[in-house]
Write an enzyme that holds these catalytic residues in place. Structure first.
Site, PDB file in Angstrom:
ATOM      1  N   TRP A   1       0.818  -1.212   0.000  1.00  0.00           N
ATOM      2  CA  TRP A   1       0.000   0.000   0.000  1.00  0.00           C
ATOM      3  C   TRP A   1       0.848   1.257   0.000  1.00  0.00           C
ATOM      4  O   TRP A   1       0.517   2.235  -0.670  1.00  0.00           O
ATOM      5  CB  TRP A   1      -0.980  -0.032   1.177  1.00  0.00           C
ATOM      6  CG  TRP A   1      -1.822  -1.268   1.121  1.00  0.00           C
ATOM      7  CD1 TRP A   1      -1.848  -2.299   2.006  1.00  0.00           C
ATOM      8  CD2 TRP A   1      -2.717  -1.648   0.063  1.00  0.00           C
ATOM      9  NE1 TRP A   1      -2.710  -3.282   1.580  1.00  0.00           N
ATOM     10  CE2 TRP A   1      -3.261  -2.912   0.397  1.00  0.00           C
ATOM     11  CE3 TRP A   1      -3.129  -1.035  -1.125  1.00  0.00           C
ATOM     12  CZ2 TRP A   1      -4.179  -3.576  -0.414  1.00  0.00           C
ATOM     13  CZ3 TRP A   1      -4.041  -1.694  -1.935  1.00  0.00           C
ATOM     14  CH2 TRP A   1      -4.556  -2.939  -1.578  1.00  0.00           C
TER      15      TRP A   1
ATOM     16  N   ASP B   1      -1.341   6.905   6.451  1.00  0.00           N
ATOM     17  CA  ASP B   1      -2.392   5.988   6.020  1.00  0.00           C
ATOM     18  C   ASP B   1      -2.636   5.039   7.189  1.00  0.00           C
ATOM     19  O   ASP B   1      -1.836   4.160   7.472  1.00  0.00           O
ATOM     20  CB  ASP B   1      -1.940   5.214   4.783  1.00  0.00           C
ATOM     21  CG  ASP B   1      -2.941   4.143   4.346  1.00  0.00           C
ATOM     22  OD1 ASP B   1      -3.987   3.993   5.011  1.00  0.00           O
ATOM     23  OD2 ASP B   1      -2.659   3.455   3.346  1.00  0.00           O
TER      24      ASP B   1
ATOM     25  N   LYS C   1     -12.161  -1.401   7.726  1.00  0.00           N
ATOM     26  CA  LYS C   1     -11.523  -2.214   8.769  1.00  0.00           C
ATOM     27  C   LYS C   1     -12.212  -1.946  10.112  1.00  0.00           C
ATOM     28  O   LYS C   1     -13.002  -2.753  10.572  1.00  0.00           O
ATOM     29  CB  LYS C   1     -10.037  -1.890   8.885  1.00  0.00           C
ATOM     30  CG  LYS C   1      -9.294  -1.697   7.584  1.00  0.00           C
ATOM     31  CD  LYS C   1      -9.088  -2.991   6.818  1.00  0.00           C
ATOM     32  CE  LYS C   1      -8.184  -2.757   5.611  1.00  0.00           C
ATOM     33  NZ  LYS C   1      -7.993  -3.937   4.784  1.00  0.00           N
TER      34      LYS C   1
END
Length: 354
Positions: free
Chosen positions: A100, A167, A191
């Site tokens: 990511w 992030d 999440k």
């Protein structure tokens, strides 16, 4: 049938959130209307949005006078692009800790120079690299706090003198941090916040408007702030479900309470992995994630037996990412410790029969 869902995302949310969201789909707040059909500009939705934003700031210990909260469409991958659009003037720093962060780096390279301040790529991202010196002229430093694929997590916040961007998709609201250290936090909500399709952005107001760049309105954080998060049709259901989850977290006792539970879940599973002969952890011990536990069997022939046990015990979504292999148990906020106990029992049974 009780399922033990260890999915890395979209992931499990509290049962009470599912029940309330399902009821609202049929009849929201006894209005006779579905939450799916109410206007994003109605008083009802404005109340939802205002409460959600207020709860985000309160959970993080931040002040509305300094920070703005946005729920935006596109999830975290869109923020890979929005962040440099809004913050990069010429050069930004990135810490490379996995897939990511690498994707975020690729997007940022379209806007200027990207300095890779530190990287653990050489070891297939099994550890968090040390950040030694950061160029004080960087427009910002970006890092990913938790790496879902590799099972690593930053244990401390980098000490830097430049704006700090994080992030926090897979561990936001899971542990206590000094969130005032961050200038911009973003997270895909799928999440610990809500259903997939949204991103949460928490941005310090003073860092915006400094690039002298013409920014398309959809990509401009300031435009969304000025329009009250209603520049375009909001994801009403996504924001509402996120609010339900924030209420659940608040009733639980907030981040301190859920961190205590998360620590207990991670401790239970890691102790089993370290004590059993048949399995081993993948991530370096000092940087193990408390959200995503990666492990593998020392003898790959045991995987079939483990898979069969998991099917029998209703353990699902535990396979490791294809780039790492092995297995990955995601222990997000809403996962009950009972699910971890079932997983540990299965591992112990495999160990006894090996």
């Amino acid at each position: 049938m009780k399922m033990h869902n260890f999915s890395a995302g979209p992931c499990i949310l509290p049962a009470s959130v599912y029940a309330q969201a399902a009821e609202a789909v049929l009849n929201f707040d006894n209005s006779g209307l579905s939450i799916l059909e109410i206007s994003h500009r109605s008083k009802a939705f404005m109340s939802i949005l205002d409460e959600a934003r207020e709860k985000v700031l309160r959970m993080l210990g931040l002040k509305e006078a300094r920070y703005s909260v946005l729920f935006l469409q596109g999830s975290a991958s869109m923020e890979f692009l929005r962040v440099p659009y809004n913050l990069m003037k010429s050069k930004a720093g990135y810490i490379d800790t996995g897939t990511w962060s690498s994707k975020a780096i690729k997007e940022a390279q379209a806007f200027g120079e990207v300095a890779i301040v530190a990287s653990s790529k050489r070891a297939n991202y099994t550890y968090i690299p040390e950040v030694d010196v950061v160029d004080p002229d960087l427009d910002y430093l970006h890092f990913t706090s938790n790496n879902t694929i590799y099972g690593t997590q930053f244990t401390t916040i980098p000490q830097v003198s430049v704006p700090l961007v994080c992030d926090m998709s897979s561990d936001i609201f899971s542990r206590q941090l000094d969130f005032s250290r961050f200038d911009l936090i973003y997270a895909g909500v799928q999440k610990n916040i809500g259903p997939a399709g949204l991103s949460l952005v928490v941005v310090k107001k003073e860092v915006l408007g400094k690039t002298a760049r013409s920014i398309p309105s959809m990509m401009d954080y300031q435009q969304h702030i000025d329009q009250g998060n209603l520049y375009h049709t909001a994801n009403v259901f996504g924001v509402y479900t996120s609010l339900l989850n924030l209420r659940w977290l608040n009733d639980l006792g907030g981040i301190p309470a859920v961190e205590f539970l998360n620590n207990a879940k991670a401790k239970l599973l890691y102790e089993a992995i370290d004590s059993l002969d048949v399995v081993e952890g993948i991530a370096a011990e000092a940087f193990r994630s408390k959200m995503n536990v990666t492990f593998r069997f020392k003898n790959s022939e045991l995987e079939k037996a483990f898979d069969a046990y998991c099917e029998r015990e209703n353990i699902v979504n535990i396979k490791g990412h294809r780039s790492v292999g092995g297995y990955r148990a995601s222990l997000y906020n809403a996962l009950p410790i009972e699910s971890v106990q079932v997983l540990v029992q299965v591992l112990e049974q495999i160990n006894q029969k090996a």
